[in-house]
Structures are given as C-alpha cells and as structure tokens.
Design a protein around this motif. Structure first.
Motif, PDB file in Angstrom:
ATOM      1  N   ALA A   1       0.844  -1.327  -0.089  1.00 23.22           N
ATOM      2  CA  ALA A   1      -0.021   0.072   0.120  1.00 23.22           C
ATOM      3  C   ALA A   1       0.955   1.178  -0.019  1.00 23.22           C
ATOM      4  O   ALA A   1       0.512   2.390  -0.557  1.00 23.22           O
TER       5      ALA A   1
ATOM      6  N   ALA B   1       0.537   9.490   2.429  1.00 30.22           N
ATOM      7  CA  ALA B   1      -0.311   8.503   2.090  1.00 30.22           C
ATOM      8  C   ALA B   1      -1.347   8.637   3.012  1.00 30.22           C
ATOM      9  O   ALA B   1      -1.372   9.099   4.316  1.00 30.22           O
TER      10      ALA B   1
ATOM     11  N   LEU C   1      -4.246   5.770   4.701  1.00 33.21           N
ATOM     12  CA  LEU C   1      -4.698   4.326   4.775  1.00 33.21           C
ATOM     13  C   LEU C   1      -5.846   4.272   5.646  1.00 33.21           C
ATOM     14  O   LEU C   1      -6.219   4.979   6.676  1.00 33.21           O
TER      15      LEU C   1
ATOM     16  N   ILE D   1      -0.809   8.658  -1.963  1.00 36.64           N
ATOM     17  CA  ILE D   1      -1.511   7.441  -2.067  1.00 36.64           C
ATOM     18  C   ILE D   1      -2.665   7.327  -0.877  1.00 36.64           C
ATOM     19  O   ILE D   1      -2.555   7.666   0.293  1.00 36.64           O
TER      20      ILE D   1
ATOM     21  N   ALA E   1      -5.243   4.342   0.136  1.00 37.77           N
ATOM     22  CA  ALA E   1      -5.362   2.872   0.119  1.00 37.77           C
ATOM     23  C   ALA E   1      -6.256   2.323   1.428  1.00 37.77           C
ATOM     24  O   ALA E   1      -6.384   2.785   2.324  1.00 37.77           O
TER      25      ALA E   1
ATOM     26  N   VAL F   1      -6.167  -5.240  -0.618  1.00 40.29           N
ATOM     27  CA  VAL F   1      -5.698  -3.780  -0.507  1.00 40.29           C
ATOM     28  C   VAL F   1      -6.150  -3.210  -2.011  1.00 40.29           C
ATOM     29  O   VAL F   1      -5.895  -3.736  -2.971  1.00 40.29           O
TER      30      VAL F   1
ATOM     31  N   ARG G   1      -5.713   0.267  -3.984  1.00 37.78           N
ATOM     32  CA  ARG G   1      -4.689   1.471  -4.050  1.00 37.78           C
ATOM     33  C   ARG G   1      -4.899   2.312  -5.091  1.00 37.78           C
ATOM     34  O   ARG G   1      -5.012   1.959  -6.002  1.00 37.78           O
TER      35      ARG G   1
END
Length: 259
Positions: free
Chosen positions: A35, A104, A106, A132, A134, A253, A255
């Motif tokens: 990820a 990122a 998550l 990112i 994810a 995941v 992403r």
C-alpha cells in the motif's frame, strides 16, 4: 444498505471497543508495504483508525503516523495501546489536518463506512501530489471448504460483503471512490491480496465474529442464537474442534494515487 443503516453500523463499534482491540486481527505487513510502496514520503494518516490495529503496523514499518478516529471509545483504546502516536478525533468527512500534509492515507476495514462524496475531496486535500490512498480489508478465504461452510452458517451479519475474496474484489473495485468531482483527482485503482492466516480457537473466532457491525446491531436474542449456531458448527468440524487452528485469511488492498 441505505445511509441510515450505514451510519448505525458504523457507529456500533464503540460499545465493543475493548473486545475489538482484543480479538480483531491486524494487517499483513506485506499488504501494508505494498500500500505504501509508491508513496512519495513517510507521513501517513491512518483514517478511521479504530483501536489502532493498522496504526501499530505502520509504526513498526517506520512510518510517521497520525491517527484519526471519530468514536471516543475506540480512540481511547488506541491512545492506551499506542501512547506515542498522535491520535486525533475526526472523520473522513472532516479531517483535522492541513492541506498537503501527508504522503499516504490508509484505512483499515473502514473505507466502506466513508461518505466518499464528501470524504474524497477531503482526502485529496490532505494528500500531497502523487500521494496514495489505500483501503485494507481482512477477508476469510472461503476457497477453503470449511471456511465456506462457516460463511453459510454465520449469515451476512457475521461474514458479509467484503469478507471473502470474491466479494471483496467485486465490492471494492471502484465502489469506494466518488464517480464525479473528486474522482478526477485519483488515478485508476489497483487491487492486491496477501496471505494473513490467524491462529484461533473456536472461542476466539466466535469472539472475533461477535465484533462485526452486523452482529453488534442485532437484537440480543438473535445475536446469541447466531453465535450459538457458529459455535456448534466449529465444534463439529475436525479442523476447528480440537484446540488452536489457523483461520485462512487474506489482507486485500485497494490502492489509488492522487493526481
């Protein structure tokens, strides 16, 4: 599930925060690494962080983590278990961070609760360019015969959408990204799955399933009947009737990269 039901399910976890912290699994490290792989830097937001199941793995992998969680009871458990982590009250729809402040975002078993029409622009706002987003989900591998039987016995309240590999792939392919507006801020999504078997006993697996949202909102009599049915199934299977066993699981995941 309509919006009212989604809000009811999403808000159900606080009453079971201690059990959630004890019984829910963390996430496969290889899944978390994948990820984060294309993220431009180490700053990570764990959004909808719950009791810190994903947060702890991110810390162990060396990320600079801030956790955001809307439920006070879940946030209390997170702060208790990970006192060094910056943990803030907030939600995907109102993230208490500045613009372009993380590399990122998550979300562990949480993105399906987000109102992405609102959360999508918020996530894009706090991400750096090329950052990112994810989502991670732990799913039971129903390609194994006894796990498929468990899913049938348990019903959708305990093992529902996104809880097995096939349904996870279908449910998350693009369902958690807005189709207009903020959708243009993200590239096409990618999916991957990583082995994540969990050591369990029949009792601990029943306790884990009891923390699912569908179970938490169930009338008590129906809830107990469902848990009793699961116990009976596990006690009758040679794979699960005698002490500890490995529950076949995967971490899936989804992403995407911010444009």
């Amino acid at each position: 599930m309509d919006k009212g039901q989604r809000l009811l399910h999403a808000s159900s976890f606080g009453a079971a925060a201690v059990a959630y912290a004890e019984h829910r699994p963390g996430y496969a490290r290889d899944a978390v690494r994948w990820a984060l792989e294309p993220a431009p830097g180490p700053r990570v937001l764990d959004l909808g962080a719950g009791t810190g199941k994903l947060t702890g793995t991110l810390v162990a992998l060396g990320a600079e983590v801030v956790a955001v969680e809307p439920d006070p009871a879940m946030l209390t458990e997170l702060r208790r278990s990970l006192p060094a982590v910056r943990a803030l009250p907030g939600s995907a729809e109102a993230i208490p961070l500045p613009d372009a402040s993380v590399d990122a975002v998550l979300a562990g078993n949480a993105m399906h609760w987000f109102d992405m029409a609102v959360a999508g622009p918020e996530i894009a706002r706090v991400l750096t360019p090329s950052g990112i987003l994810a989502g991670l989900w732990n799913v039971m591998d129903d390609r194994v015969e006894w796990v498929a039987g468990l899913a049938q016995v348990s019903g959708s309240a305990a093992i529902g959408p996104r809880d097995t590999p096939t349904s996870w792939r279908a449910e998350t392919a693009d369902a958690h990204l807005p189709r207009t507006g903020a959708a243009a801020r993200f590239a096409s999504p990618r999916q991957a799955e990583f082995p994540h078997g969990q050591r369990r006993t029949a009792d601990s697996l029943v306790a884990t399933l009891a923390t699912r949202a569908g179970m938490l909102v169930m009338p008590e009599q129906e809830r107990q009947a469902t848990l009793d049915r699961i116990r009976a199934y596990l006690s009758g299977r040679p794979e699960t009737a005698r002490g500890a066993f490995t529950l076949p699981m995967l971490t899936g995941v989804l992403r995407v990269r911010r444009l």
